[in-house]
Motif scaffolding. Structure first.
Motif, short mmCIF file in Angstrom:
data_model
loop_
_atom_site.label_atom_id
_atom_site.label_comp_id
_atom_site.label_asym_id
_atom_site.label_seq_id
_atom_site.Cartn_x
_atom_site.Cartn_y
_atom_site.Cartn_z
N GLU A 131 -13.57 -54.88 29.37
CA GLU A 131 -12.58 -54.15 30.18
C GLU A 131 -11.16 -54.36 29.67
O GLU A 131 -10.36 -53.44 29.60
CB GLU A 131 -12.65 -54.62 31.65
N LYS A 132 -10.85 -55.60 29.30
CA LYS A 132 -9.49 -55.92 28.81
C LYS A 132 -9.19 -55.19 27.50
O LYS A 132 -8.06 -54.76 27.26
CB LYS A 132 -9.34 -57.43 28.60
N SER A 133 -10.20 -55.06 26.65
CA SER A 133 -9.97 -54.37 25.37
C SER A 133 -9.69 -52.89 25.62
O SER A 133 -8.79 -52.31 25.00
CB SER A 133 -11.19 -54.53 24.44
N VAL A 134 -10.45 -52.29 26.54
CA VAL A 134 -10.20 -50.89 26.89
C VAL A 134 -8.81 -50.74 27.50
O VAL A 134 -8.06 -49.82 27.16
CB VAL A 134 -11.31 -50.37 27.84
N ALA A 168 -12.99 -63.47 25.85
CA ALA A 168 -12.30 -63.38 27.14
C ALA A 168 -11.54 -64.67 27.44
O ALA A 168 -10.39 -64.64 27.86
CB ALA A 168 -13.30 -63.08 28.24
N ARG A 169 -12.21 -65.79 27.21
CA ARG A 169 -11.57 -67.08 27.53
C ARG A 169 -10.38 -67.36 26.64
O ARG A 169 -9.31 -67.72 27.10
CB ARG A 169 -12.59 -68.22 27.39
N ARG A 170 -10.57 -67.16 25.35
CA ARG A 170 -9.55 -67.63 24.42
C ARG A 170 -8.43 -66.63 24.14
O ARG A 170 -7.32 -67.00 23.83
CB ARG A 170 -10.21 -68.00 23.09
N LEU A 225 -12.61 -45.34 16.46
CA LEU A 225 -13.01 -46.73 16.74
C LEU A 225 -12.85 -47.07 18.22
O LEU A 225 -13.70 -47.74 18.81
CB LEU A 225 -12.17 -47.70 15.92
N ALA A 226 -11.76 -46.58 18.82
CA ALA A 226 -11.49 -46.90 20.23
C ALA A 226 -12.52 -46.25 21.16
O ALA A 226 -12.75 -46.73 22.27
CB ALA A 226 -10.09 -46.44 20.61
N ALA A 270 -6.48 -52.45 13.16
CA ALA A 270 -6.46 -53.87 12.82
C ALA A 270 -7.24 -54.69 13.87
O ALA A 270 -8.02 -55.59 13.53
CB ALA A 270 -5.02 -54.37 12.72
N PHE A 271 -7.05 -54.35 15.14
CA PHE A 271 -7.74 -55.04 16.25
C PHE A 271 -9.26 -54.93 16.07
O PHE A 271 -9.99 -55.91 16.16
CB PHE A 271 -7.28 -54.37 17.55
#
Ligand code: NZQ
Ligand code: ZN
Length: 383
Positions: free
Chosen positions: A325-328, A305-307, A282-283, A193-194
């Motif tokens: 980086e945050k998604s990983v 990143a901001r929102r 996908l990942a 979904a992400f």
């Protein structure tokens, strides 16, 4: 904002104890085929609830639809539909059962070789049997869209098609069905979904502030609920998960925006050749694609990143890298690997994927700048 057409006729029936109402939504007097997978619905009580809903109705069953549903299995269902003169299809299970049901609905009415539905993306479909579903796995959004993905064992292919005639008439979403899901499937669903949202977001802006905010809302919701979804059997987080997965791919987020489905296209090949689960593929691909297309995607990535991740320091490049980086990190936090090496797949192994894209002459990406040579570079970044 680009021009768009939006049509979504799916009746959503959401909540606890909704499954036994299924009969109400199936046109009276129709002979029904109930389709399901490998048996999870018999263990978790969903099958019994469906049977209560079908009391007094004329139906036959077709079971054994596998994850990444096979074309070969669908052909067997079509034979049975013809001999039994079936008029309505009811899918009960995850995205695979539903995707198979959509394909079967179209193929049962198709003139010519049904594989042609997949090689032409569905454009030649003229008729399909009506269908409805009880979805038991939040992930694909198949319950609220007209897409389907079918695999062919014989040729190791996995191809999508879509057509408005295979929209479900109704989809029943009871979050309690997710209590029996193993952690691995919950993790897969969150990631699928992400990534669906991001394939409609991480491109370039054409001034779609509402759609951007809607996409960010789905992403932030998935991140917020992920720990509870994985660790608890809690109705509220499962309900949000189920609705978020449907909203991630129901056609509303892509209205007027620029999309890039490269991650899914390469991911399908990883599943077809190496058997990775859909979300696992996908990942691995998405972070590599973002790295490869960094210059082209960095404005939207910085906004992400901001929102979504609330990163306000640094310049645009810093923020865009932080989004990656945050998604990983998010994937790792729910035990989702992000490297081909995690599956013992080497660069030499992936050559057949590059060859396949070259043979098909595929051109992908929001700027139409990704074909076989770039796929090779992206796959190298996945190692
Ligand atoms: O077969 P059963 O016994 O039902 O078990 C399934 C299966 O083994 C099990 N499961 C499902 N609901 C359960 C459950 N187990 C316990 N409790 C429950 N409530 O989970 C396993 C995986 O199911 P599957 O349907 O394969 O998973 P998912 O929903 O993730 O579907 C994946 C397929 O959808 C396609 C993928 O490519 C893949 O083939 N996609 C479809 C899309 C669409 N139609 O729009 C978009 C997606 O991008 C995706 O490509
Ligand atoms: Zn997907």
């Amino acid at each position: 904002m680009n021009n768009f057409e939006f049509y979504n006729p799916v009746r959503i029936v959401f909540g606890k104890k909704t499954i036994p109402t299924v009969g109400k939504f199936i046109p009276k007097g129709k002979k029904i085929m109930l389709l399901y997978g490998g048996g999870s619905i018999k263990k978790n009580g969903v099958y019994d609830q469906v049977l209560r809903g079908l009391k007094g109705r004329n139906f036959v069953e077709f079971s054994g639809i596998e994850p990444n549903p096979l074309y070969e299995t669908c052909l067997r269902a079509i034979e049975k539909i013809k001999t039994e003169k079936i008029e309505f299809l009811l899918s009960v299970g995850g995205g695979s059962v539903l995707d198979a049901t959509k394909f079967i609905a179209a193929a049962a009415c198709y003139e010519g070789d049904p594989w042609g539905i997949l090689t032409t993306g569905g454009i030649r479909i003229k008729k399909a049997l009506p269908l409805g579903d009880v979805i038991t796995l939040p992930a694909t959004g198949s319950e609220m869209n007209c897409g389907s993905v079918i695999s062919r064992k014989e040729t190791q292919e996995k191809l999508p098609f879509s057509h408005p005639l295979v929209y479900p008439l109704f989809s029943i979403l009871d979050p309690e069905t997710t209590y029996s899901l193993p952690k691995k499937q919950l993790r897969n669903g969150l990631v699928d979904a992400f990534v669906h949202v991001l394939e409609q977001y991480a491109t370039y802006s054409v001034n779609t502030p509402l759609q951007d905010r809607q996409a960010e809302a789905v992403l932030r919701t998935l991140i917020d609920i992920a720990p509870d979804v994985i660790q608890k059997q809690d109705y509220d987080s499962r309900a949000s998960f189920m609705w978020a997965a449907a909203c991630a791919l129901n056609g509303s987020l892509c209205c007027g925006v620029v999309e890039d489905w490269t991650t899914h296209s390469i991911g399908h090949e990883l599943t077809a050749f190496f058997g990775l689960d859909h979300a696992e593929s996908l990942a691995v691909v998405m972070p590599a694609l973002w790295q490869h297309q960094f210059e082209n995607k960095k404005d939207k990535l910085a906004q992400l990143a901001r929102r979504v991740w609330h990163i306000t320091s640094g310049d645009r490049d810093f923020q865009a890298r932080a989004a990656l980086e945050k998604s990983v990190e998010f994937f790792h936090s729910i035990d989702m690997p992000t490297r081909l090496g995690d599956y013992k797949i080497t660069q030499a192994d992936t050559q057949k994927i590059v060859d396949r894209f070259a043979k098909r002459g595929s051109i992908m990406g929001e700027r139409q700048n990704i074909s076989a040579p770039q796929v090779e570079e992206i796959l190298k970044l996945c190692l």
